[in-house]
Design a protein around this motif. Structure first.
Motif, PDB file in Angstrom:
ATOM      1  N   PHE A  83       0.823  -1.209   0.000  1.00 52.13           N
ATOM      2  CA  PHE A  83       0.000   0.000   0.000  1.00 52.13           C
ATOM      3  C   PHE A  83       0.859   1.261   0.000  1.00 52.13           C
ATOM      4  O   PHE A  83       0.525   2.243  -0.665  1.00 52.13           O
ATOM      5  CB  PHE A  83      -0.949   0.014   1.206  1.00 52.13           C
ATOM      6  N   ALA A  84       1.961   1.246   0.732  1.00 52.40           N
ATOM      7  CA  ALA A  84       2.854   2.410   0.754  1.00 52.40           C
ATOM      8  C   ALA A  84       3.463   2.653  -0.625  1.00 52.40           C
ATOM      9  O   ALA A  84       3.553   3.804  -1.078  1.00 52.40           O
ATOM     10  CB  ALA A  84       3.951   2.210   1.799  1.00 52.40           C
ATOM     11  N   GLU A  85       3.873   1.598  -1.304  1.00 46.01           N
ATOM     12  CA  GLU A  85       4.438   1.729  -2.651  1.00 46.01           C
ATOM     13  C   GLU A  85       3.384   2.247  -3.629  1.00 46.01           C
ATOM     14  O   GLU A  85       3.663   3.097  -4.469  1.00 46.01           O
ATOM     15  CB  GLU A  85       4.982   0.381  -3.123  1.00 46.01           C
ATOM     16  N   PHE A  86       2.165   1.739  -3.508  1.00 44.16           N
ATOM     17  CA  PHE A  86       1.080   2.215  -4.370  1.00 44.16           C
ATOM     18  C   PHE A  86       0.808   3.695  -4.144  1.00 44.16           C
ATOM     19  O   PHE A  86       0.651   4.458  -5.093  1.00 44.16           O
ATOM     20  CB  PHE A  86      -0.182   1.392  -4.111  1.00 44.16           C
ATOM     21  N   LYS A  87       0.768   4.112  -2.886  1.00 41.87           N
ATOM     22  CA  LYS A  87       0.518   5.525  -2.567  1.00 41.87           C
ATOM     23  C   LYS A  87       1.651   6.408  -3.095  1.00 41.87           C
ATOM     24  O   LYS A  87       1.409   7.477  -3.664  1.00 41.87           O
ATOM     25  CB  LYS A  87       0.370   5.707  -1.068  1.00 41.87           C
ATOM     26  N   ARG A  88       2.878   5.955  -2.943  1.00 39.93           N
ATOM     27  CA  ARG A  88       4.028   6.724  -3.427  1.00 39.93           C
ATOM     28  C   ARG A  88       3.988   6.860  -4.955  1.00 39.93           C
ATOM     29  O   ARG A  88       4.224   7.936  -5.508  1.00 39.93           O
ATOM     30  CB  ARG A  88       5.317   6.050  -2.980  1.00 39.93           C
ATOM     31  N   THR A  89       3.646   5.775  -5.643  1.00 39.10           N
ATOM     32  CA  THR A  89       3.546   5.812  -7.101  1.00 39.10           C
ATOM     33  C   THR A  89       2.417   6.737  -7.546  1.00 39.10           C
ATOM     34  O   THR A  89       2.580   7.515  -8.491  1.00 39.10           O
ATOM     35  CB  THR A  89       3.307   4.400  -7.657  1.00 39.10           C
ATOM     36  N   ALA A  90       1.280   6.673  -6.867  1.00 37.03           N
ATOM     37  CA  ALA A  90       0.154   7.542  -7.205  1.00 37.03           C
ATOM     38  C   ALA A  90       0.508   9.012  -6.974  1.00 37.03           C
ATOM     39  O   ALA A  90       0.161   9.883  -7.775  1.00 37.03           O
ATOM     40  CB  ALA A  90      -1.076   7.159  -6.389  1.00 37.03           C
ATOM     41  N   ASP A  91       1.213   9.305  -5.877  1.00 38.08           N
ATOM     42  CA  ASP A  91       1.630  10.682  -5.602  1.00 38.08           C
ATOM     43  C   ASP A  91       2.615  11.187  -6.650  1.00 38.08           C
ATOM     44  O   ASP A  91       2.529  12.342  -7.099  1.00 38.08           O
ATOM     45  CB  ASP A  91       2.254  10.792  -4.209  1.00 38.08           C
ATOM     46  N   ASN A  92       3.561  10.337  -7.054  1.00 41.00           N
ATOM     47  CA  ASN A  92       4.514  10.729  -8.096  1.00 41.00           C
ATOM     48  C   ASN A  92       3.812  10.992  -9.422  1.00 41.00           C
ATOM     49  O   ASN A  92       4.124  11.956 -10.122  1.00 41.00           O
ATOM     50  CB  ASN A  92       5.589   9.658  -8.282  1.00 41.00           C
ATOM     51  N   PHE A  93       2.867  10.136  -9.760  1.00 37.96           N
ATOM     52  CA  PHE A  93       2.122  10.320 -10.993  1.00 37.96           C
ATOM     53  C   PHE A  93       1.326  11.624 -10.956  1.00 37.96           C
ATOM     54  O   PHE A  93       1.334  12.402 -11.920  1.00 37.96           O
ATOM     55  CB  PHE A  93       1.178   9.138 -11.220  1.00 37.96           C
TER      56      PHE A  93
ATOM     57  N   GLU B  71       3.301  18.935 -15.485  1.00 37.39           N
ATOM     58  CA  GLU B  71       3.143  19.030 -16.935  1.00 37.39           C
ATOM     59  C   GLU B  71       2.060  20.028 -17.302  1.00 37.39           C
ATOM     60  O   GLU B  71       2.211  20.800 -18.241  1.00 37.39           O
ATOM     61  CB  GLU B  71       2.808  17.659 -17.502  1.00 37.39           C
ATOM     62  N   VAL B  72       0.965  20.036 -16.571  1.00 36.97           N
ATOM     63  CA  VAL B  72      -0.122  20.967 -16.853  1.00 36.97           C
ATOM     64  C   VAL B  72       0.331  22.396 -16.568  1.00 36.97           C
ATOM     65  O   VAL B  72       0.042  23.313 -17.344  1.00 36.97           O
ATOM     66  CB  VAL B  72      -1.368  20.615 -16.013  1.00 36.97           C
ATOM     67  N   ASN B  73       1.049  22.595 -15.491  1.00 29.74           N
ATOM     68  CA  ASN B  73       1.492  23.944 -15.121  1.00 29.74           C
ATOM     69  C   ASN B  73       2.615  24.453 -16.020  1.00 29.74           C
ATOM     70  O   ASN B  73       2.783  25.656 -16.171  1.00 29.74           O
ATOM     71  CB  ASN B  73       1.946  23.974 -13.666  1.00 29.74           C
ATOM     72  N   SER B  74       3.393  23.561 -16.638  1.00 28.00           N
ATOM     73  CA  SER B  74       4.514  23.999 -17.457  1.00 28.00           C
ATOM     74  C   SER B  74       4.100  24.313 -18.890  1.00 28.00           C
ATOM     75  O   SER B  74       4.873  24.905 -19.626  1.00 28.00           O
ATOM     76  CB  SER B  74       5.611  22.933 -17.471  1.00 28.00           C
ATOM     77  N   ASP B  75       2.915  23.937 -19.306  1.00 28.79           N
ATOM     78  CA  ASP B  75       2.471  24.182 -20.675  1.00 28.79           C
ATOM     79  C   ASP B  75       1.937  25.607 -20.783  1.00 28.79           C
ATOM     80  O   ASP B  75       0.850  25.901 -20.309  1.00 28.79           O
ATOM     81  CB  ASP B  75       1.387  23.173 -21.060  1.00 28.79           C
ATOM     82  N   PRO B  76       2.692  26.528 -21.416  1.00 29.65           N
ATOM     83  CA  PRO B  76       2.259  27.923 -21.468  1.00 29.65           C
ATOM     84  C   PRO B  76       1.171  28.181 -22.500  1.00 29.65           C
ATOM     85  O   PRO B  76       0.496  29.195 -22.444  1.00 29.65           O
ATOM     86  CB  PRO B  76       3.537  28.672 -21.852  1.00 29.65           C
ATOM     87  N   ARG B  77       0.993  27.258 -23.453  1.00 30.57           N
ATOM     88  CA  ARG B  77       0.011  27.480 -24.506  1.00 30.57           C
ATOM     89  C   ARG B  77      -1.387  27.125 -24.023  1.00 30.57           C
ATOM     90  O   ARG B  77      -1.584  26.089 -23.400  1.00 30.57           O
ATOM     91  CB  ARG B  77       0.338  26.622 -25.723  1.00 30.57           C
ATOM     92  N   PRO B  78      -2.355  27.949 -24.339  1.00 33.57           N
ATOM     93  CA  PRO B  78      -3.731  27.572 -23.998  1.00 33.57           C
ATOM     94  C   PRO B  78      -4.216  26.475 -24.929  1.00 33.57           C
ATOM     95  O   PRO B  78      -3.785  26.384 -26.070  1.00 33.57           O
ATOM     96  CB  PRO B  78      -4.523  28.864 -24.208  1.00 33.57           C
ATOM     97  N   ARG B  79      -5.085  25.650 -24.452  1.00 34.06           N
ATOM     98  CA  ARG B  79      -5.594  24.520 -25.234  1.00 34.06           C
ATOM     99  C   ARG B  79      -6.880  24.924 -25.955  1.00 34.06           C
ATOM    100  O   ARG B  79      -7.962  24.492 -25.614  1.00 34.06           O
ATOM    101  CB  ARG B  79      -5.879  23.336 -24.318  1.00 34.06           C
TER     102      ARG B  79
END
Length: 97
Positions: free
Chosen positions: A36-46, A53-61
């Motif tokens: 469960f700890a590994e799953f939570k860590r992976t989910a947090d990293n994702f 990625e969303v915050n670094s994209d300066p172009r509007p969609r």
């Protein structure tokens, strides 16, 4: 805790103790906790990578509109592409797209 009361939790633990045995139960609990700890860590990293990625994209969609199709409803351009056909060019049974 997940809608499980104290009595239900106690019954689940007793059944787990009977099925797994008293010697293997602590080992099983430890491995489940690690999983469960590994799953939570992976989910947090994702989640953090997606937010970065969303915050670094300066172009509007927003969809780009060509000069030819400006002010027209979507799909009109494709309909006009086939508009050059005359009815004489079509034979019986031809499909018009």
């Amino acid at each position: 805790m997940f809608g499980i009361g104290m009595q239900e939790l106690l019954i689940i633990l007793v059944i787990a103790l009977i099925v797994v045995g008293p010697k293997k139960l602590p080992e099983l609990a430890k491995s489940l906790g690690r999983g469960f700890a590994e799953f939570k860590r992976t989910a947090d990293n994702f989640q953090s990578s997606m937010m970065a990625e969303v915050n670094s994209d300066p172009r509007p969609r927003t969809p780009s509109i060509s000069q030819r199709g400006k002010g027209r409803a979507l799909g009109i351009e494709r309909a006009e592409e086939g508009a050059g056909l005359d009815t004489e060019d079509l034979e019986k049974g031809d499909r018009v797209r």
